[in-house]
Each structure stands twice: as structure tokens, then as C-alpha cells.
Design a protein around this motif. Sequence first.
Motif, PDB file in Angstrom:
ATOM      1  N   GLU A 173       0.832  -1.194   0.000  1.00  7.70           N
ATOM      2  CA  GLU A 173       0.000   0.000   0.000  1.00  7.70           C
ATOM      3  C   GLU A 173       0.876   1.256   0.000  1.00  7.70           C
ATOM      4  OE1 GLU A 173      -3.714   1.971   2.540  1.00  7.70           O
ATOM      5  OE2 GLU A 173      -2.837   0.040   3.136  1.00  7.70           O
ATOM      6  N   GLY A 174       0.568   2.147  -0.937  1.00  7.72           N
ATOM      7  CA  GLY A 174       1.289   3.406  -1.017  1.00  7.72           C
ATOM      8  C   GLY A 174       2.585   3.352  -1.784  1.00  7.72           C
ATOM      9  N   VAL A 175       3.004   2.174  -2.262  1.00  8.46           N
ATOM     10  CA  VAL A 175       4.260   2.018  -2.995  1.00  8.46           C
ATOM     11  C   VAL A 175       4.000   2.173  -4.483  1.00  8.46           C
ATOM     12  CG1 VAL A 175       6.160   0.457  -3.550  1.00  8.46           C
ATOM     13  CG2 VAL A 175       5.258   0.546  -1.226  1.00  8.46           C
ATOM     14  N   THR A 176       4.831   2.931  -5.153  1.00  6.94           N
ATOM     15  CA  THR A 176       4.707   3.124  -6.603  1.00  6.94           C
ATOM     16  C   THR A 176       5.648   2.174  -7.333  1.00  6.94           C
ATOM     17  OG1 THR A 176       6.455   4.803  -6.699  1.00  6.94           O
ATOM     18  CG2 THR A 176       4.206   5.568  -6.209  1.00  6.94           C
ATOM     19  N   PRO A 177       5.402   1.914  -8.612  1.00  2.00           N
ATOM     20  CA  PRO A 177       6.327   1.078  -9.388  1.00  2.00           C
ATOM     21  C   PRO A 177       7.743   1.637  -9.409  1.00  2.00           C
ATOM     22  CG  PRO A 177       4.245   1.289 -10.557  1.00  2.00           C
ATOM     23  CD  PRO A 177       4.176   2.223  -9.390  1.00  2.00           C
ATOM     24  N   GLU A 178       7.880   2.948  -9.389  1.00  3.94           N
ATOM     25  CA  GLU A 178       9.206   3.550  -9.376  1.00  3.94           C
ATOM     26  C   GLU A 178       9.949   3.211  -8.079  1.00  3.94           C
ATOM     27  OE1 GLU A 178       6.740   5.238 -12.340  1.00  3.94           O
ATOM     28  OE2 GLU A 178       6.401   5.122 -10.166  1.00  3.94           O
ATOM     29  N   GLN A 179       9.234   3.235  -6.964  1.00  6.60           N
ATOM     30  CA  GLN A 179       9.866   2.870  -5.699  1.00  6.60           C
ATOM     31  C   GLN A 179      10.230   1.386  -5.687  1.00  6.60           C
ATOM     32  OE1 GLN A 179       6.577   4.288  -3.277  1.00  6.60           O
ATOM     33  NE2 GLN A 179       7.804   6.012  -2.501  1.00  6.60           N
ATOM     34  N   ALA A 180       9.367   0.551  -6.257  1.00  4.06           N
ATOM     35  CA  ALA A 180       9.684  -0.874  -6.343  1.00  4.06           C
ATOM     36  C   ALA A 180      10.908  -1.091  -7.217  1.00  4.06           C
ATOM     37  CB  ALA A 180       8.488  -1.645  -6.893  1.00  4.06           C
ATOM     38  N   SER A 181      11.016  -0.343  -8.319  1.00  2.00           N
ATOM     39  CA  SER A 181      12.169  -0.470  -9.204  1.00  2.00           C
ATOM     40  C   SER A 181      13.459  -0.078  -8.477  1.00  2.00           C
ATOM     41  CB  SER A 181      11.959   0.417 -10.438  1.00  2.00           C
ATOM     42  OG  SER A 181      13.019   0.285 -11.347  1.00  2.00           O
ATOM     43  N   ALA A 182      13.393   0.985  -7.665  1.00  2.17           N
ATOM     44  CA  ALA A 182      14.580   1.386  -6.899  1.00  2.17           C
ATOM     45  C   ALA A 182      14.981   0.298  -5.915  1.00  2.17           C
ATOM     46  CB  ALA A 182      14.303   2.699  -6.175  1.00  2.17           C
TER      47      ALA A 182
END
Length: 896
Positions: A312-321
Motif C-alpha cells: 500500500e502506497g508504494v509506486t512502481p518507481e519505488q519498487a524499481s529502486a
Amino acid sequence: MTPERRPAPLFRLLLRLFPRRFRDEHGGGMQELFETRLARARGPWRRLKVWARGLDDVARAAWAVRWGTDDITGRRRGGASTMDTLLQDFRQTLRHLARAPVFTVGAVLLLAVGIGANATVFTVVDGLLFRPPPWGDADQVVHVYQDSDDGEPNSTSFPAYRDMTEIDVFASVAAVTPNSATLDGSDGPVAVDIEYATASLLDVLGLAPARGRWFGPEHDVVGNAYAAVVSWPTWVSRFGADPDLVGSTVRLNGQPVTVVGVGPRTLPSSFPPFLNDFWLSISSTPLGGDFMVANLDRRADHWYDVRARLAEGVTPEQASAAMDALAARLATDFPEFNQGRDITVFRAADVRAHPSADGDLFAAGTLLSAVVAVVLLLACANLANLLLVRGLGRSGEMAVRRAMGAGSGRVARLFFLEALTLAVVGGGLGVLFTAWAVKVIPTLPLPDVLPGLLDLHLDARVLTYSLGLVAVTGVLFGLAPAVRAARTDVAGSLRDDRRTSSMGRGTARLRGALVAVQVAASLLLVVGTGLLVRSLTAVQTADPGVDVDRIAWVRTDLGAVVESPEELRPLLDEVQERIAALPGVTAVGATHRLPAQSGGSTTTVVEDYTPPSGTEAVELDFLAVDEAYFATVGLDVVAGRTFNDDDVPDGPTAVVVNETAARTFWGDTDVVGRRMRGQGSDRWRTVVGVVSDAPVSSLAEDIRPAFYYAESQIGGLGTPYLVVRTDGDPAALLPAVRGALTDVRSSLTVAAQGTLADHFGSTLAAPRLAATLLGAFSLLAAVLAGLGIYAVVSFSVAGRAGELGIRMALGARRERVVGMVVRDVAGTVVLGLAVGLVLAVLVGPRIADLLYGVGGLDPVAFAGSVAFIAVVAGLAAWLPARRAADTDPVEALRSA
């Protein structure tokens, strides 16, 4: 009892078309009357009739607002209501179409083929490329890929998947890998598609099983019970939706497996729209062999597709990082396996099949869609031409209508109604064709065209697309005749009705442009067909490197009839000895995969070779074979030796490489003694020989580097392909080979069989199908272009009957008359050929990128295509010209 009246908000919205004053005075009463009629209506047809009546009232109101009328009925002074005139025009249209049954039936069938082909292709392309994945909150699901050895996103090792489950940017993470198995059925063993999946898969996808349950955490541990979930389509089609299947056992690869549930109804597989039969738990991986279990702990084996649901609240960009950080950590902790290997995150909407395949998939889908769209465009151009001819024949009628007070809009509407009627009927037949096609396509024997069966069905998306096609096609081929009819010169048409059958300059230019479009489009399709045929010819005539015409093969399951792996080799020897004793057999070998067949690959470190990707390893195809395999299939020994009795399980690992591998890695074929090893292993494999090249995974590809294992050093072959060389007909030998197997062990069965020639032929199923489909569409396009030219020339000849009669009466030879008529259309044909040639030059290289063995500007394909279309066009122009030249001059003058 009075039925309960329900609100009809849509009708209330439609009432806004009435003037405000009228709406304020009568709107409430009209709303109440409509809702009462709707409540009293029994059955869908009566309710539809109420709606039609209500819409008629609204249409009349709209007419009143736009044009002004005497009263609410929508009648003009002394005239009929809008709906009455529309119905009158529609009845007139039906009468005109009924008077020309050949034209009507031909036009409807032409549109049915065009719209049906487009709708069918849209169903397939939409399922493959555009349909949203059937997952809950799909925008929260991402794909996670480790790089392959060439530095591109590919697949993930199971240990890396375990590492990902510990990252807090994901709410849940799942791993899945497709495979195949054998299901023991009442009619014998059958091949089924399976997927090994973790217990977290449905949590990631946001779905729930339709019956029973999914795997639990205990099923992610090898050593626990085998468990399976049957997919909904398989449960319905193969097991008759038997509710007792849940909790029962099925036998897969000879082992009992408990069915714990039925998969979600909307999920045909983890890779929609392809169909899957069973999901198997990770605890069931021993069914796939020891290597399936071993790769669960091997970072060198990248076999799994990973899906994850964002926290919850995590974006794909944050997951990629977060995955970048994980890749860096893995490169530090396990440098040999992960140095230079990134981890990439994709949104679910950005991946259809796989990042490495999506580009080709989109290109193929675009090409196929463009082909059927061009066919439909040709059909529209042809029908527009024919309707123009019909319109010219009705010029007098239209002039009389205009003189009696009909507006240009109503005259144009007659032609639009004719076009839309044809489009609606043709579209209806096209949708019926699509409904039949989507049921037939999954049953076609095309295993080498697509990686699996497709889950296809008609839905609102397909029907909406079909309705759009009906509207667009009706407008496309009805617009030009309608505009011309609306601009009819009343005085001129009434003064000399005979001249209305001739074309003005504008009409002639329009018809010429339509013909040029047909010629250009048909040439483009024929060029595409020529390139495909050239590619197919290049594949079929290429040297396969093996003796194709003298090899038969059978696949059997030795592992199912032995008690331990140590029994495999003695059993294989016994089977081969029995087959070798058959009359006509000259050699028998064994392999785990045939030439030109997809199979295993392994991440390999090659001594003294640095890959361009910088990962220090390459992904190499391999084949496990016995010592007799090379001589049996006809592979030549280029250097060194092949396998022999010295290659024992406990001895140094020997490998044989193909010529391409030798030249790619070491620059020469003199490579005996060079070494390679599996990534993460310290055991080197020594090259003992080099053999000639043969297709590895497909005939339609450049030869790839590959190496051969000695089956004696890897524990034997559990499900070998037995290749048999004969001095006779290999197909005739197959019954005797099957008999030899059962003579050795009555329980030995043949899972598959054939000849090597047939196997190579089956690998060309996809290009053959593509060439056949494109060839059929190209032929249809050429016929349509020919019909367009024929119609133009025929009409021209009819309009010039008097002129031609005078010329022949004055002594003009038939050949001169024919040449004169043909020359009139030659310019249009040449223009179409030029435009088509330019388009082909622009599109050809892009098509060639998808093909094997051809260049984008293949001169043979281009020259042959131009010649073919020129011949079709010339014949279509010559036939009516010759018929006119054969007419008696007196008769020609009289008919003029």
C-alpha cells in the motif's frame, strides 16, 4: 393489479430535446405515460417496442426543433412524419436491393468476409495484446525480471524470488513457470499444459479459486504432498465440471496428485489468453525430474516468472529502486551469478507475453490487422464503385424526386440507407463467422504457431468493434454515391435522361481514384506474400545439416517403467538392440530433443571468452545424446571425436560443440581440449570434439552455438527420443519400432512418433500458415481490384457504345478498338502500381525484419508482384473491351 412503475432516467434525459416551454407543460405527463407503458410491457420484445415508440417521439421532436413543424407529430405542412418518411425510404431501399439479387448477395458476402475477418483478427489480437489482465486491481501488479546473460530482462532464479519476498515494497510475491506433463486418462496418456506456482500466486493476482482451495505455505516445500489446481476451462471441457474432482487424485507423469481446487473462472492461465490445464505446487516439482527440484536452489537457473503486488502506497518507481538495490546486493554476494545482472520492474499493463517477445508480437499483430483492414478497404472501394454505377443508372429517378420537391438530403439518404443496409446485413453475417471462428481456432492443430491454446470468446469489446466496422464501412462506400446523388443536375437529367448514364469528369476521377487505391493495396499485399514465400523457400532449401529423409523417431518414457535411475541405461541399451535388429535399420541413437526443437539451455562460463554483456557467462543450448546419435542423424565430425565408452559418470565431463560454438567462442574449429563450466560450478567440461552444424531450436533461424552432453554422464535419459536410420521408408518403419518397444517391456508406450522430415515440416507451420493466409487475402485483393477495373471499363464501354459503333462502322479494327479502351484505364493502373510500389518499398524492410533469409527490397518478390497485378489488371480491362469490339456496329449504334 397495476404494475409497479419504475423511473426511466434515460427517457427523461431524451425529453430535453423538446423545447423548454413544451417540456414544462407536457414533459411530466409524457414521462409518466412512457414509464407506465414500460411497466405494462411483458417480455423483452414488448419493452423494446415501447422504447422504439418513445424514441420515435423524440426523433420527431428533434426534427421539430431543427426544421420546424406544424405540431408535435413532426409533420411538415402536407407532409409525412420523419419516421414515416424514413420507413418509406427504407422500404424503397429494400425493393431496390431485391431487384438486384446478384449485386445484393455479392455485396453482402463481400462485406461479411471483410468484417468477419477483421472482427476475428481483432478478437485474437485484442486477447494477445490489449485485453486487460483478468486480475483484481491489476494496476497494483508488477512483473519482475532478472536480466539474461545477454543483459536483457528475461526470467528469474528461484533463490532470487525468495530474496524478493523479503523486500517490504511488495505486499506479496509469486513465482510461476510453465511446463508440460502427461495425464493418465481413460483413453490412455495425453499431454497437458501445467504451471508450477507458489502458494502466493492468487494473493498477488487478487483472485480466489472457483471451488476448493489454492495451495498453502506447506505446498512450497519439496517433500510435502503433491497438489494440483485444475483450471476452470479444463475442469469444464475435460472433466465435465465434475464437483467430485476436488479432493480426488489424478495421475500426472505416472504419479498420483491430489486436486485441491478449481482455478478462478476468469483465469485461463498465468499467461492469458493462453490456456493452462493444471497448476502444480512447488512441492510437486519432483514430477518434472531431478533438475526441476535442483533449480530451486540454483542461482544459475532462471526459469521462473515473478509477479508481485505492490504494498500500500508504494509506486512502481519505488519498487524499481528497491530491485536496483537488491541487484547490487546480489552482485556483491554472488558475483559469479549476478555481476552485471539487473532486475527490472514492469507495470502489468506494459507486458503482454514477455518483454523479449512483445515487440515481435505487436509487429505480427499490427501486420495481420493491417492486412485484413486493407481487404476491407478494398471491399469498400469496390462497393463504392458499384454503387456509383447504380447511382448513375438512377439519375433520372433522382432528378424526378428532386423536381417533385425531395430535398438533396433525402436523395442522399436513399443511398446511405442502401449502403448501411448492406453493411448491417454483411456485418451480422461477419459476426456469426467470428463466433464460429473463435470456437474453431483453439481446436486447430497448430502447436508450432502459438505457444499454447487461446482462450477466445465474443464479448462486448468484440461486438462494439464490429458495430464500429459496420458504421464505418457503410459510410465509406456509401458517401461518394450519396454526395453525387445529392448534387444531381435536375434540369439536365430531365432534359436528357440518356446522358445521365454517362460520367462527368468528377465522377470519372473519383472512380479512377478508387481503382488506383485497389491496385495499390492489392500490390502491397501481394508483395508481402511474395516476401513470405521467399522466406519459406529459403528455409526449405537451406541445408539442414542432418539426413532428413532416412530418419524415423519415437519418444517413450523409460522412467515410468524402472524402479531406479540406475536401470535407465541398461533398459535403453536393450531397447536400442531390439530396434537395431529390425530389417532395414542401419543405426539407432538417443537424444533428449530433436534438431530444430526447443529444449534446455544452461548458463555457461566459457574459458578464454568474455561475453559482450559483461556477465561473464552465456546462455547455451544443449542436447543430451548417446554415442550413436551423431552417426545416426548424419552429423559430421569436424575435429576430435564424439562420445565413447571412456565417458563414464565418474570421469571427466566431456562435451562436443557445434561449429558455430567453436568459431563464436574460440575463433576456430581446432578447439579440442578447451573448457567450459556451468555458472557456479567448479567442474570443468572438456571439449572432446566438434561436429557440423544443425538447426538447434528452429529451422527459421541462424544456427546458434550449442553443445552436447554424453547422456551416460548425466544420469541417463528418462524420456528419450529414439532416432532410427533406415535404408527404406522411415514412416513404414514406425509400427515395427513400436512393436520392438512393447517386446522389451509391455508397459512401454509411445508418447509421440514421426519422421524427421515431418518434424521439420511441422516447425514451419507458422510461416506456412502466415503465407497461406496472406496469399488468400492477396488473391482476394487482386480479384477485387480486377472487378473494380472490369466495372469501370464496362461502364465506360456502355457509355461510348455509339462512338465505338461509328469507329467500327468506319473500318476500325477490333484490336485498335480494344487497345483504345484499355489505354483509357492504363494510366489509372500505372498510378496504382506506382503508389503501391512506393508503399511496398517503405513497408518491405519492416516485414523482412520478421522473416528469415530475405531482404526488405527483394527484387524477385517485387518484380513478380508487379507482374501479377499488371496481368490481373490487363485481363480485367481486356475482357469488357474485347466484348465491346465483338459487338456488331449496327447493334452498337442502335443501343447507343
